[in-house]
Design a protein around this motif. Structure first.
Motif, PDB file in Angstrom:
ATOM      1  N   THR A  40     -59.125  -5.326 -75.810  1.00 55.94           N
ATOM      2  CA  THR A  40     -60.201  -5.663 -74.877  1.00 55.94           C
ATOM      3  C   THR A  40     -61.511  -4.987 -75.290  1.00 55.94           C
ATOM      4  O   THR A  40     -61.530  -4.163 -76.200  1.00 55.94           O
ATOM      5  CB  THR A  40     -59.860  -5.224 -73.438  1.00 55.94           C
ATOM      6  N   GLY A  41     -62.579  -5.354 -74.584  1.00 55.39           N
ATOM      7  CA  GLY A  41     -63.877  -4.720 -74.834  1.00 55.39           C
ATOM      8  C   GLY A  41     -64.853  -5.631 -75.551  1.00 55.39           C
ATOM      9  O   GLY A  41     -65.924  -5.205 -75.960  1.00 55.39           O
ATOM     10  N   LYS A  42     -64.484  -6.894 -75.712  1.00 59.92           N
ATOM     11  CA  LYS A  42     -65.367  -7.820 -76.417  1.00 59.92           C
ATOM     12  C   LYS A  42     -66.089  -8.793 -75.487  1.00 59.92           C
ATOM     13  O   LYS A  42     -67.173  -9.265 -75.787  1.00 59.92           O
ATOM     14  CB  LYS A  42     -64.561  -8.608 -77.459  1.00 59.92           C
ATOM     15  N   ALA A  43     -65.464  -9.095 -74.372  1.00 61.19           N
ATOM     16  CA  ALA A  43     -66.007 -10.158 -73.509  1.00 61.19           C
ATOM     17  C   ALA A  43     -67.247  -9.708 -72.733  1.00 61.19           C
ATOM     18  O   ALA A  43     -67.419  -8.528 -72.437  1.00 61.19           O
ATOM     19  CB  ALA A  43     -64.934 -10.615 -72.521  1.00 61.19           C
ATOM     20  N   HIS A  44     -68.092 -10.682 -72.427  1.00 59.76           N
ATOM     21  CA  HIS A  44     -69.204 -10.448 -71.507  1.00 59.76           C
ATOM     22  C   HIS A  44     -68.694 -10.797 -70.107  1.00 59.76           C
ATOM     23  O   HIS A  44     -68.352 -11.941 -69.834  1.00 59.76           O
ATOM     24  CB  HIS A  44     -70.387 -11.335 -71.896  1.00 59.76           C
ATOM     25  N   LEU A  45     -68.623  -9.783 -69.236  1.00 62.54           N
ATOM     26  CA  LEU A  45     -68.099  -9.984 -67.889  1.00 62.54           C
ATOM     27  C   LEU A  45     -69.256 -10.311 -66.944  1.00 62.54           C
ATOM     28  O   LEU A  45     -70.191  -9.522 -66.808  1.00 62.54           O
ATOM     29  CB  LEU A  45     -67.361  -8.734 -67.400  1.00 62.54           C
ATOM     30  N   ILE A  46     -69.165 -11.469 -66.335  1.00 65.55           N
ATOM     31  CA  ILE A  46     -70.242 -11.936 -65.465  1.00 65.55           C
ATOM     32  C   ILE A  46     -69.716 -12.114 -64.049  1.00 65.55           C
ATOM     33  O   ILE A  46     -68.744 -12.840 -63.832  1.00 65.55           O
ATOM     34  CB  ILE A  46     -70.808 -13.281 -65.982  1.00 65.55           C
ATOM     35  N   GLY A  47     -70.323 -11.436 -63.097  1.00 69.87           N
ATOM     36  CA  GLY A  47     -69.938 -11.587 -61.697  1.00 69.87           C
ATOM     37  C   GLY A  47     -70.876 -12.558 -61.005  1.00 69.87           C
ATOM     38  O   GLY A  47     -72.081 -12.533 -61.230  1.00 69.87           O
ATOM     39  N   VAL A  48     -70.325 -13.433 -60.183  1.00 64.70           N
ATOM     40  CA  VAL A  48     -71.142 -14.354 -59.398  1.00 64.70           C
ATOM     41  C   VAL A  48     -70.786 -14.152 -57.938  1.00 64.70           C
ATOM     42  O   VAL A  48     -69.637 -14.316 -57.542  1.00 64.70           O
ATOM     43  CB  VAL A  48     -70.894 -15.822 -59.808  1.00 64.70           C
ATOM     44  N   THR A  49     -71.779 -13.747 -57.145  1.00 66.36           N
ATOM     45  CA  THR A  49     -71.500 -13.498 -55.732  1.00 66.36           C
ATOM     46  C   THR A  49     -72.608 -14.085 -54.868  1.00 66.36           C
ATOM     47  O   THR A  49     -73.665 -14.484 -55.370  1.00 66.36           O
ATOM     48  CB  THR A  49     -71.284 -11.986 -55.471  1.00 66.36           C
ATOM     49  N   GLY A  50     -72.386 -14.135 -53.578  1.00 64.27           N
ATOM     50  CA  GLY A  50     -73.366 -14.711 -52.664  1.00 64.27           C
ATOM     51  C   GLY A  50     -72.657 -15.202 -51.409  1.00 64.27           C
ATOM     52  O   GLY A  50     -71.429 -15.275 -51.379  1.00 64.27           O
ATOM     53  N   ALA A  51     -73.453 -15.542 -50.413  1.00 68.10           N
ATOM     54  CA  ALA A  51     -72.892 -15.966 -49.130  1.00 68.10           C
ATOM     55  C   ALA A  51     -72.032 -17.227 -49.292  1.00 68.10           C
ATOM     56  O   ALA A  51     -72.194 -17.960 -50.262  1.00 68.10           O
ATOM     57  CB  ALA A  51     -74.038 -16.221 -48.144  1.00 68.10           C
ATOM     58  N   PRO A  52     -71.121 -17.460 -48.340  1.00 67.38           N
ATOM     59  CA  PRO A  52     -70.266 -18.645 -48.422  1.00 67.38           C
ATOM     60  C   PRO A  52     -71.080 -19.933 -48.508  1.00 67.38           C
ATOM     61  O   PRO A  52     -72.095 -20.068 -47.816  1.00 67.38           O
ATOM     62  CB  PRO A  52     -69.482 -18.613 -47.101  1.00 67.38           C
ATOM     63  N   GLY A  53     -70.665 -20.823 -49.378  1.00 72.68           N
ATOM     64  CA  GLY A  53     -71.272 -22.144 -49.446  1.00 72.68           C
ATOM     65  C   GLY A  53     -72.611 -22.243 -50.143  1.00 72.68           C
ATOM     66  O   GLY A  53     -73.268 -23.287 -50.121  1.00 72.68           O
ATOM     67  N   THR A  54     -73.060 -21.177 -50.784  1.00 74.06           N
ATOM     68  CA  THR A  54     -74.363 -21.230 -51.451  1.00 74.06           C
ATOM     69  C   THR A  54     -74.301 -22.038 -52.746  1.00 74.06           C
ATOM     70  O   THR A  54     -75.341 -22.383 -53.313  1.00 74.06           O
ATOM     71  CB  THR A  54     -74.881 -19.805 -51.776  1.00 74.06           C
ATOM     72  N   GLY A  55     -73.085 -22.310 -53.215  1.00 71.30           N
ATOM     73  CA  GLY A  55     -72.940 -23.121 -54.428  1.00 71.30           C
ATOM     74  C   GLY A  55     -72.453 -22.329 -55.624  1.00 71.30           C
ATOM     75  O   GLY A  55     -72.691 -22.724 -56.770  1.00 71.30           O
TER      76      GLY A  55
END
Ligand SMILES: Nc1nc2c(ncn2[C@@H]2O[C@H](COP(=O)(O)OP(=O)(O)OP(=O)(O)O)[C@@H](O)[C@H]2O)c(=O)[nH]1
Ligand SMILES: [Mg+2]
Length: 332
Positions: A40-55
């Motif tokens: 491990t240690g190669k990937a770009h980890l991207i988090g996507v968060t936000g209120a319910p239903g924002t898309g």
């Protein structure tokens, strides 16, 4: 181990099986994780968060399509749904929207329902990202509904955190209250086809301005002139605001560009390494805490523990004092 090797070789069935083992907190899962960890240690980890239903899911879908088509990168998606008491609804909906991606070997999508994981959502998500990383997925996206602690957890997990807003939810104020902007590396106003985009953008900009005072702009003979300060601090990242219509794939390239710029910024400043360190450090801490608790309960008589609970309930000992007794045998 056979399973580990076939995951490293890109076998999807083995990958799916391993994810389930990890979700069930099984010893085989732990053993395989340990074998995969050096990869491990190669990937770009991207988090996507936000209120319910924002898309969020729609956006993740589009980002994945973009990474596949334009960058030819392998993408894994973990959709965490801590709020849904059902395993059907949201998960099925996500699957339907992800249909453009089915049949593509370079994409792996996995949903995780609220009660799906034995070892806790944050830990299981971390383990999932490691498995995908080891299996050669260069981009690993984690989608969570912004609900208090979960978005902070995701920020700790990701190199880049994307916060998704949408106009008309009144959530521009809420988001600011929840301190969600503090964890955002990239801000996306999705549903830019809806009325109220300007309002949402203005609200976000003014909040950002409070956190990151921008260079001042002076008017000179009617022309806007930006005052370039002599020493521009390149170590400060100001979250860009991107507008998208995820359902139509509009504005996606700009988001991808912001993500790439953020990754470059992390590399230049050394923050990539420090985020890795913080993430792995807190994972180690959580594992240690769990192991110590387990060891503690293995070594204590149940009667003695129950007796302490009883004393706390009777107010003869505070919880703090009870811990002292449990650990030392007396109050010292
Ligand atoms: N008008 C419009 N609708 C959108 C857009 N993006 C998503 N939607 C719709 O908004 C609804 C919610 O989209 P999702 O992608 O499921 O949102 P989400 O944030 O993942 O939802 P949860 O995971 O349930 O919190 C769906 O009906 C989408 O079709 C957009 O840019 N414009
Ligand atoms: Mg979703």
């Amino acid at each position: 181990m056979v399973l580990t090797q076939s995951v490293l070789n890109g076998d999807r069935l083995s990958l799916a099986r391993l994810l389930t083992q990890v979700e069930n907190d099984s010893p085989e899962g732990h053993a395989a994780l340990a074998e995969l960890f050096p990869h491990t240690g190669k990937a770009h980890l991207i988090g996507v968060t936000g209120a319910p239903g924002t898309g969020k899911s729609s956006l993740v879908n589009q980002l994945t399509l973009h990474y596949r088509k334009t960058d030819k990168k392998r993408v894994a998606v973990v959709a965490v749904d801590p709020s849904s008491p059902f395993t059907g609804g949201a998960v099925l909906g996500d699957r339907v929207r992800m249909r453009d991606l089915s049949g593509d070997d370079g994409v792996f999508i996995r949903s995780m329902a609220s009660r799906g994981s034995v070892g806790g959502i944050a830990q299981t998500t971390a383990a999932f990202t490691q498995i995908f990383d080891a299996a050669g997925y260069e981009i690993v996206i984690v989608e969570t509904v912004g609900a208090g602690q979960s978005e902070v957890d995701i920020a700790r997990l990701a190199h880049t955190t994307i916060v998704v807003e949408a106009p008309g939810l009144g959530d521009d104020i809420q988001a600011i209250k929840a301190g969600i902007l503090e964890i955002a590396d990239v801000l996306v106003i999705n549903k830019a086809d809806r009325p109220g985009v300007e309002h949402t953008e203005r609200a976000l900009r003014s909040t950002l301005a409070l956190a990151h005072p921008a260079p001042r702009v002076y008017r000179h003979h009617g022309q806007a002139m930006t005052v370039i300060t002599p020493q521009v601090d390149t170590t400060i990242w100001i979250p860009p605001i991107n507008k998208t219509v995820a359902t139509e794939g509009k504005g996606i390239a700009d988001v991808v560009d912001s993500i790439a710029k953020h990754a470059a910024h992390l590399r230049v400043t050394g923050d990539w390494a420090s985020r890795d360190r913080a993430r792995l450090g807190s994972e180690l801490e959580a594992a240690l805490g769990e192991a110590l608790m387990r060891r503690f309960f293995q070594n204590i008589q149940k009667e003695k523990y129950d007796e302490m609970v009883e004393q706390v309930v009777k107010r003869t000992l505070s919880p703090y004092e009870a811990v002292k007794v449990l650990l030392n045998g007396n109050l010292k």
